[in-house]
Design an enzyme around this catalytic site. Sequence first.
Site, PDB file in Angstrom:
ATOM      1  N   THR A 193      35.167  36.867  43.336  1.00 34.03           N
ATOM      2  CA  THR A 193      34.508  36.897  41.871  1.00 34.03           C
ATOM      3  C   THR A 193      33.086  36.894  42.013  1.00 34.03           C
ATOM      4  O   THR A 193      32.591  36.237  43.140  1.00 34.03           O
ATOM      5  CB  THR A 193      35.096  35.436  41.283  1.00 34.03           C
ATOM      6  N   VAL A 222      45.371  34.941  32.858  1.00 35.78           N
ATOM      7  CA  VAL A 222      44.034  34.744  32.435  1.00 35.78           C
ATOM      8  C   VAL A 222      43.199  33.992  33.613  1.00 35.78           C
ATOM      9  O   VAL A 222      43.626  32.854  33.914  1.00 35.78           O
ATOM     10  CB  VAL A 222      43.981  34.178  31.171  1.00 35.78           C
ATOM     11  N   ASP A 243      40.531  31.738  35.512  1.00 36.63           N
ATOM     12  CA  ASP A 243      39.715  30.558  35.318  1.00 36.63           C
ATOM     13  C   ASP A 243      38.049  31.157  34.920  1.00 36.63           C
ATOM     14  O   ASP A 243      37.374  30.394  34.393  1.00 36.63           O
ATOM     15  CB  ASP A 243      39.452  29.721  36.387  1.00 36.63           C
ATOM     16  N   GLY A 262      36.913  30.502  43.732  1.00 40.04           N
ATOM     17  CA  GLY A 262      38.110  30.233  44.478  1.00 40.04           C
ATOM     18  C   GLY A 262      39.482  30.019  43.614  1.00 40.04           C
ATOM     19  O   GLY A 262      39.700  30.917  42.977  1.00 40.04           O
ATOM     20  N   GLY A 319      41.476  29.451  40.946  1.00 38.85           N
ATOM     21  CA  GLY A 319      41.314  29.361  39.552  1.00 38.85           C
ATOM     22  C   GLY A 319      42.052  28.317  38.690  1.00 38.85           C
ATOM     23  O   GLY A 319      41.715  27.707  38.023  1.00 38.85           O
TER      24      GLY A 319
HETATM   25  N1  ASP Z   1      38.730  32.251  40.422  1.00 34.76           N
HETATM   26  C1  ASP Z   1      39.253  33.524  40.409  1.00 34.76           C
HETATM   27  C2  ASP Z   1      40.546  33.577  39.980  1.00 34.76           C
HETATM   28  O1  ASP Z   1      41.555  32.636  40.131  1.00 34.76           O
HETATM   29  C3  ASP Z   1      39.213  34.128  41.826  1.00 34.76           C
HETATM   30  C4  ASP Z   1      37.855  33.898  42.479  1.00 34.76           C
HETATM   31  O2  ASP Z   1      37.032  33.001  42.315  1.00 34.76           O
HETATM   32  O3  ASP Z   1      37.532  34.621  43.372  1.00 34.76           O
HETATM   33  O4  ASP Z   1      40.898  34.450  39.178  1.00 34.76           O
END
Ligand code: ASP
Length: 295
Positions: free
Chosen positions: A164, A193, A195, A216, A218
Site C-alpha cells: 500500500t 474493504v 482499512d 500492514g 489492515g
Molecule cells: N493494510 C492494507 C490492507 O490490509 C495492506 C497494506 O497496508 O499493504 O488492505
Amino acid sequence: MNKISIAIHAGASEATEITRLKKTEIMEALQQSVNEGYKLLTKGAPAFEAVAESIRLMEDCPWFNAGKGSAITNKGTIEMHSCIMDGNSLKVGAVASVSKVRNPILLALEIMKKSKNCFLCDEGAEEFAKENKLQFEGEDYFFTDHQLKYWKEKESKEPSGHGTVGCVALDLSGNLAAGTSTGGLLNAASRRVSDSAIAGASTYANNKTCSVCCTGDGEVFIKSVLAKTISDLIEFKGISLEQAIEIACNGDLNRFTADVGIIAIDTSGKVESYFNTEKMYRGWKNSNEDFIGIY
Ligand code: ASP
C-alpha cells in the site's frame, strides 16, 4: 510562516524479489513522489493537494500495490481502495472496490471536495468518477506480471502481501493532511474493504495533533482504530507524536500479531516513522531532513 514537511510510504513487509531486482527504480519512484509533493508545498499548495499528487505518482508506478500493480483478489479481480483527509476541516473522501479508475486517490479527493458523502464504493464511486471526468483504464492496465505470478503461486493460500502507499504532509498555512491508496491484500476475499479506505483506521489528519498513515495487517488497524488512536493520545494526554505511536503500538494493537508500518507528521512538521517488518519503503523531506529508505 510555517515549515513545510512531507512523508510517504509504499508498504511494510518482508523484502520480495521485486525489492531486490527493482531497487533502483523503487528508490527513484519514492524520491520522485517526495520531490513532487514537496515542490507543490513550496508553491503554497494545500497539504491535501500535495498528498494526492505524491500518491498519484506511486499509483502509476507498477512496483507498488496501488493503481497499476495492484494485488489480485481471490476472484482474480482488481479492487482498489483509497482515503484522503484534510486536517483543517476534518473533511474525508474515501472510495472502496473500484476497478477501472486509474487513480483512486484522485477520486477520493474529488469526493472530499465535492460530495455530500464521505465514502462511495463500487459502481456508485465509478459513476461519481465519470461525472467528474476522472481517467478510466481498461482492466489490463492494472494487472502486472509480478502480481499475476504471486497470485498464481498463492491461489490456495491465505490473503497476504503488503505494498500500500500513503502520504502525510504539512503545508505553509499549517494545515495537515493524510492519504492512503491500495490494491488490498493478495488473494483477499472479493469485496473485502481495506482499512486503507477507512478514516481513523489507517488514515487520519487533525490540525490540532498530527497526520498519520498506517500500512500492514489492515483488519488489525480497523479493530484498534490505530490512526485516530494516535491522534487522540496527543490530544487528550498532551504527549508527543513519538510517544503516542509507541503507546498505541503497545496498547490494543499489541493484542494481535500484526505487520505494522506507520508514517506521521506532527504540527511542527517533525516526521516520525515506525515499522516492525523487514522493510518499509519510505521517504520524507523538510528543512531538516531529506531521506529515502527501504530497510
Ligand atoms: N493494510 C492494507 C490492507 O490490509 C495492506 C497494506 O497496508 O499493504 O488492505
